[in-house]
Design an enzyme around this catalytic site. Structure first.
Site, PDB file in Angstrom:
ATOM      1  CD  GLU A 278      -4.576  -6.218  -4.915  1.00 23.93           C
ATOM      2  OE1 GLU A 278      -3.963  -5.138  -4.971  1.00 23.93           O
ATOM      3  OE2 GLU A 278      -5.762  -6.323  -4.554  1.00 23.93           O
TER       4      GLU A 278
ATOM      5  CD  GLU B  84      -5.034  -3.414  -0.679  1.00 22.92           C
ATOM      6  OE1 GLU B  84      -5.522  -2.279  -0.837  1.00 22.92           O
ATOM      7  OE2 GLU B  84      -3.969  -3.768  -1.212  1.00 22.92           O
TER       8      GLU B  84
END
Ligand code: BGP
Length: 476
Positions: free
Chosen positions: A373, A177
């Site tokens: 995710e 991320e």
């Protein structure tokens, strides 16, 4: 069948959120080890302390104790039929401070054991190199990624891992991320860039400069990885929360477009190897003297990634705001979307947004995609007989998997895998809570750190098993 028969079904975790054993096997202190526990009920935020201080509660120190439970945990994943398991390698197990000459053999051995255990069941390990757990020493003594020197530390760490696990791991990703820091709050900078903010710094400038160094580090790692094993697939990892316009007012639409640029330009650099046109304009407007050399620009071109991995939990909405005339990405400009519900943590639940996200990536980038995710953090209740009925989690996941299959089936999105977050209960990254649970497997431990650490199966455990067995055909 919408999904390929080799589709990678699995689950994802991160070392610092699951392993514990923070001082075992020669491990050094990571930035996650100096983050205290927060609380969603009282809205107490996590704090970053100056080193590990007595009397503070650091939930990542023990986490779910995967360090000692990995065999039992991986057996449970195998029982569900997992094809893959995404975890990270804790940088501080390999280089406790970051600048050692030699890696720590005991740390390397631990991941040999974990990967061997996965491979024993035919589970493909998928590895994130840096997942919010950079060495604290690197942040403190070198200033984290605001310092060009840290590129070398990361590349060395990556190269050691590539070399050691070249026959065990095929799928890698560099920085988890990386784009969370788009709104450069001190918390985001610590998690993404391991930068401890200093008084009076222009955090936005610091973010762009250090993100540049991280992107160069990532590109160099991709190059090094491909030299070590040409069959490696090395991806980037992007937090995808689509930003919708609050209304069809043209300024709202433009605001949403500019916010998407502000949050996702990292993907352009990773995949296309170049900065999008609007960014040099921004640097000029800000009067920043960026350290971006011609050599860096060549490296970015040579080290483009093989696939895009991304997380998806929620979507955002934005309204144009006169106080933000350049539409800079700032989370304070987000507004509540009246068309979707939210979790107890305020995360907006929007399965259609996943289909939108898949199409958005697919239209712009000609590389495979992997959802690494997607999950539902919730309070779970253990009944008197020990069962846990987490139907809300099943509902969230099945709606998202349905949207994902529609994108593949109808829009031809090239998707190679889905690893839900997180198959076993672990410490929440944003709040440091244990009670924000995502798992199919319950871990007996609460926010206060009390519990036996025993594992038990929730209702969703059995549900996911048949999702995998039917390759996503049976979602009820
Ligand atoms: C992502 C992170 C994960 C994970 C997840 C859920 O941002 O990559 O590390 O934690 O979000 O977030 P949280 O744990 O805060 O609920």
């Amino acid at each position: 069948m919408a999904l390929n028969k080799d589709f990678l079904w699995g689950g994802a975790v991160a070392a610092h959120q699951i392993e514990g054993g923070w001082q075992e096997g020669g491990k050094g202190i990571s930035i996650a080890d100096v983050m205290t526990a927060g609380d969603n009920i009282t809205k107490k935020p996590r704090r970053i302390t100056d080193g590990v201080l007595p009397g503070e509660n650091y939930p990542n120190h023990e986490a779910s104790d995967f360090y000692h439970h990995y065999k039992e945990d991986i057996a449970l994943l195998a029982e569900m039929g997992f094809k893959c398991f995404r975890t990270s390698i804790a940088w501080t197990r390999i280089f406790p401070n970051c600048d050692e000459e030699q890696p720590n053999e005991e740390g390397l051995k631990f991941y040999d054991n974990v990967f061997d255990e996965c491979l024993k069941y035919g589970i493909e390990p998928i590895v994130t190199l840096s997942h919010f757990e950079m060495p604290y020493y690197m942040a403190k003594h070198y200033g984290g990624f605001r310092n060009r020197k840290c590129i070398d530390f990361f590349v060395k760490f990556a190269t050691v891992c590539f070399d050691r696990y070249k026959d065990k791991v095929k799928y890698w990703m560099t920085f988890n991320e990386i784009n969370n820091q788009a709104d450069p709050t001190p918390h985001h900078l610590v998690q993404e860039g391991a930068i401890l903010a200093e008084e009076g710094e222009d955090l936005e400038y610091v973010m762009y400069q250090s993100a540049h160094y991280e992107l160069v580090a990532s590109a160099l790692a991709v190059k090094a990885g491909h030299e070590i094993n040409p069959n490696f697939k090395i991806g980037c990892m992007i937090a995808m929360c689509p930003v919708y316009p609050y209304s069809c007012k043209p300024d709202d639409v433009l605001a949403a477009q500019r916010f998407m640029q502000g949050k996702y330009w990292y993907t352009d650099v990773h995949v296309k190897g170049k900065y999008p046109n609007w960014l040099p304009k921004k640097f000029e407007r800000k009067g920043w003297n960026m350290d971006i050399t011609n050599e860096d620009l060549s490296i970015l071109k040579e080290g483009t990634v093989d696939y895009i991995a991304f997380s998806y939990y929620m979507s955002f909405a934005v309204e144009a705001n006169e106080a933000n005339p350049y539409y800079d990405y700032l989370e304070k400009d987000f507004v509540k979307n009246p068309h979707v519900k939210a979790s107890d943590w305020g995360w907006q639940i929007d399965a259609t947004g996943l289909r939108y996200a898949l199409n958005w990536f697919s239209d712009r980038f000609d590389v495979p995609l992997m959802i690494v995710e997607n999950g539902f953090g919730a309070y779970d209740k253990v009944e008197a007989d020990g069962t846990i009925d987490d139907s809300y989690r099943i509902e969230y996941l099945s709606n998202h998997i349905k949207a994902m299959i529609d994108a593949v089936d109808n829009e031809g999105v090239n998707l190679i895998g889905y690893t839900m977050w997180a198959p076993i209960d672990i410490v929440s990254a944003s709040t440091g809570e244990m009670d924000k649970r995502y798992g199919f497997v319950y871990v007996d431990k609460n926010n206060a750190g009390e519990g036996t650490l025993n594992r038990s199966k929730k209702k969703s455990f059995h549900w996911y098993k048949q999702v995998i067995a039917t390759n996503g055909q049976n979602l009820v």
